[in-house]
Design a protein around this motif. Structure first.
Motif, mmCIF file in Angstrom:
data_model
loop_
_atom_site.group_PDB
_atom_site.id
_atom_site.type_symbol
_atom_site.label_atom_id
_atom_site.label_comp_id
_atom_site.label_asym_id
_atom_site.label_seq_id
_atom_site.Cartn_x
_atom_site.Cartn_y
_atom_site.Cartn_z
ATOM 1 N N UNK A 40 0.607 -1.793 -0.123
ATOM 2 C CA UNK A 40 -0.115 -0.065 -0.461
ATOM 3 C C UNK A 40 1.210 0.779 -0.116
ATOM 4 N N UNK A 41 1.232 1.729 0.949
ATOM 5 C CA UNK A 41 2.469 2.321 0.781
ATOM 6 C C UNK A 41 3.198 2.454 -0.613
ATOM 7 N N UNK A 42 3.567 1.273 -0.828
ATOM 8 C CA UNK A 42 4.619 1.349 -2.676
ATOM 9 C C UNK A 42 3.698 1.946 -4.257
ATOM 10 N N UNK A 43 2.347 1.599 -3.444
ATOM 11 C CA UNK A 43 1.324 2.244 -4.790
ATOM 12 C C UNK A 43 1.046 3.758 -4.571
ATOM 13 N N UNK A 44 1.501 4.269 -3.239
ATOM 14 C CA UNK A 44 1.578 5.431 -3.654
ATOM 15 C C UNK A 44 2.604 6.424 -3.528
ATOM 16 N N UNK A 66 -0.273 5.858 -15.433
ATOM 17 C CA UNK A 66 0.286 6.942 -15.261
ATOM 18 C C UNK A 66 0.592 6.910 -13.960
ATOM 19 N N UNK A 67 1.289 7.425 -13.187
ATOM 20 C CA UNK A 67 1.445 7.296 -10.811
ATOM 21 C C UNK A 67 3.111 7.986 -10.944
ATOM 22 N N UNK A 68 2.593 9.752 -10.578
ATOM 23 C CA UNK A 68 3.199 10.343 -9.481
ATOM 24 C C UNK A 68 3.287 10.189 -7.910
ATOM 25 N N UNK A 69 3.598 9.366 -7.447
ATOM 26 C CA UNK A 69 4.042 9.449 -5.766
ATOM 27 C C UNK A 69 4.457 10.072 -5.399
ATOM 28 N N UNK A 107 -14.189 16.276 -5.724
ATOM 29 C CA UNK A 107 -13.321 16.776 -5.602
ATOM 30 C C UNK A 107 -13.004 16.136 -4.275
ATOM 31 N N UNK A 108 -13.999 15.188 -3.937
ATOM 32 C CA UNK A 108 -13.394 14.346 -2.508
ATOM 33 C C UNK A 108 -13.376 12.712 -2.880
ATOM 34 N N UNK A 109 -12.697 12.369 -3.410
ATOM 35 C CA UNK A 109 -12.345 11.339 -3.817
ATOM 36 C C UNK A 109 -10.839 10.948 -3.138
ATOM 37 N N UNK A 110 -11.165 9.743 -2.396
ATOM 38 C CA UNK A 110 -10.003 9.170 -1.859
ATOM 39 C C UNK A 110 -9.082 8.099 -2.545
ATOM 40 N N UNK A 111 -10.232 6.981 -3.352
ATOM 41 C CA UNK A 111 -9.307 5.996 -3.895
ATOM 42 C C UNK A 111 -8.317 6.181 -4.654
ATOM 43 N N UNK A 112 -7.635 5.651 -4.829
ATOM 44 C CA UNK A 112 -6.523 5.192 -6.375
ATOM 45 C C UNK A 112 -7.364 5.261 -7.345
ATOM 46 N N UNK A 113 -6.814 4.711 -8.391
ATOM 47 C CA UNK A 113 -7.071 4.251 -10.050
ATOM 48 C C UNK A 113 -6.887 3.082 -10.095
ATOM 49 N N UNK A 114 -6.408 2.714 -10.313
ATOM 50 C CA UNK A 114 -5.655 0.568 -9.905
ATOM 51 C C UNK A 114 -6.805 -0.215 -9.242
ATOM 52 N N UNK A 115 -7.576 -0.537 -10.324
ATOM 53 C CA UNK A 115 -8.864 -1.516 -9.824
ATOM 54 C C UNK A 115 -8.121 -2.698 -8.972
ATOM 55 N N UNK A 116 -8.660 -2.711 -7.683
ATOM 56 C CA UNK A 116 -8.621 -4.248 -7.263
ATOM 57 C C UNK A 116 -7.510 -4.236 -6.493
ATOM 58 N N UNK A 117 -7.210 -2.630 -6.146
ATOM 59 C CA UNK A 117 -5.455 -2.551 -5.426
ATOM 60 C C UNK A 117 -6.439 -2.479 -3.839
ATOM 61 N N UNK A 118 -6.713 -3.639 -2.674
ATOM 62 C CA UNK A 118 -7.400 -3.244 -1.476
ATOM 63 C C UNK A 118 -6.226 -2.562 -0.282
ATOM 64 N N UNK A 119 -7.598 -1.626 0.005
ATOM 65 C CA UNK A 119 -6.493 -0.612 1.376
ATOM 66 C C UNK A 119 -6.149 -1.142 2.909
ATOM 67 N N UNK A 120 -5.120 -1.866 2.506
ATOM 68 C CA UNK A 120 -5.394 -2.290 4.238
ATOM 69 C C UNK A 120 -5.014 -1.707 5.470
ATOM 70 N N UNK A 121 -4.772 -0.140 5.063
ATOM 71 C CA UNK A 121 -4.876 -0.034 6.404
ATOM 72 C C UNK A 121 -5.624 0.441 7.134
#
Length: 321
Positions: A40-44, A66-69, A107-121
């Motif tokens: 999860x940290x890497x994908x951000x 395309x992703x810029x972290x 303006x308030x979307x928090x989810x990343x764009x990659x499908x099926x990326x589970x947020x385990x935080x």
């Protein structure tokens, strides 16, 4: 050596073997959540770009990401097959461009764009899921370790995740049913770990005329609807007022820490069904329940039994007006 000595040695050897297996299993139990946290940290935080395929239902879409972290995270997802669509995210602001339609900004979307990326935080998920290592594989030219997120009951789907050995980037992900059948998946077919160009993160056409849907304000009071017998592990995580649902409509969000289910409670309209209706499409399940004069609709990426149980748990704290 007597029979008793032989039995004692065999018992001791068996105990040592069991201890080794138990230690390895315990280490894996500890290592799998740590891999998920690093993923999860890497994908951000990582910079990366590449092409992927996304299989959902009977469709297979080709996409480029395309992703810029980092602190000012930005990304752009572009369709390579079918109608030309793209989604651009800058922080929590997401812009959707569909063909020639006027772009839409959320303006308030928090989810990343990659499908099926589970947020385990949210570590609540550990109450409803176990995690385990499941071997190694090779994806898009990279060596990957496989981690499985396994439901503890039948009320949710599981995940199988291919995580790059060195960077912890997610290379492939699949949502699986109780029979381990792949229900939905994505996979990078090529991936570059490195920064995309600045132009790759920009929309393909001007978005200055984009429309913004009305926001759903949070309900500060308890609302008029309560939840009864929810599936184990699910709890209410938010309550909002739908922007276009009328003054007494509510949007409830129920989550188990990994999966969220939305419940919309609105007054019936002329096109509402006369009786309860259940539908499924891929991993998405929908259940609509009629409680005059209300229409209660639950939907989410969960088995149909889960969505139905959540819809049936909704009850009014006051008699309908």
């Amino acid at each position: 050596m007597t029979f008793r000595d032989g039995l004692r040695r065999a018992w001791t050897a068996g105990l040592i073997a069991w201890s080794v297996v138990a230690t390895l299993a315990s280490a894996q139990d500890l290592e799998a959540p740590e891999l998920l946290s690093r993923m999860n940290a890497a994908m951000r935080d990582l910079d990366y770009h590449g092409a992927l395929i996304y299989q959902h239902g009977s469709r297979i879409d080709s996409l480029r990401l395309f992703h810029m972290g980092g602190e000012n995270e930005r990304e752009r997802l572009v369709s390579l097959s079918g109608p030309r669509n793209e989604i651009i995210r800058a922080g929590n602001t997401v812009t959707c461009i569909q063909g020639t339609r006027v772009p839409t900004v959320f303006p308030s979307a928090r989810q990343q764009l990659l499908p099926l990326l589970p947020d385990t935080r949210d570590e609540r998920y550990r109450l409803s899921y176990a995690t385990r290592l499941a071997g190694t594989d090779r994806v898009a030219g990279y060596e990957a370790r496989i981690v499985e997120i396994v439901p503890r009951d039948g009320y949710r789907y599981g995940y199988r995740l291919w995580i790059e050995r060195d960077s912890s980037a997610l290379l492939r992900a699949a949502m699986v049913g109780s029979d381990q059948r792949l229900l939905e998946q994505f996979m990078f077919v090529n991936l570059t770990l490195g920064a995309p160009s600045a132009a790759d993160l920009l929309p393909s056409r001007p978005i200055d005329q984009a429309t913004t849907p009305a926001d759903e304000p949070m309900l500060r009071d308890g609302g008029r609807w309560q939840l009864g017998d929810l599936p184990a592990g699910f709890t209410l995580s938010g309550r909002r007022r739908p922007a276009d649902g009328g003054p007494d409509a509510e949007h409830l969000v129920i989550s188990d820490g990994l999966v969220s289910v939305s419940v919309y409670v609105e007054r019936r309209t002329g096109d509402s069904p006369e009786t309860d209706v259940a539908m499924s499409r891929g991993v998405l399940s929908v259940y609509t329940r009629i409680v005059e004069p209300w229409r209660i609709t639950a939907l989410g990426n969960a088995p149909k039994e889960t969505i139905e149980k959540i819809a049936l748990s909704v009850a009014s704290v006051a008699s309908p007006r």
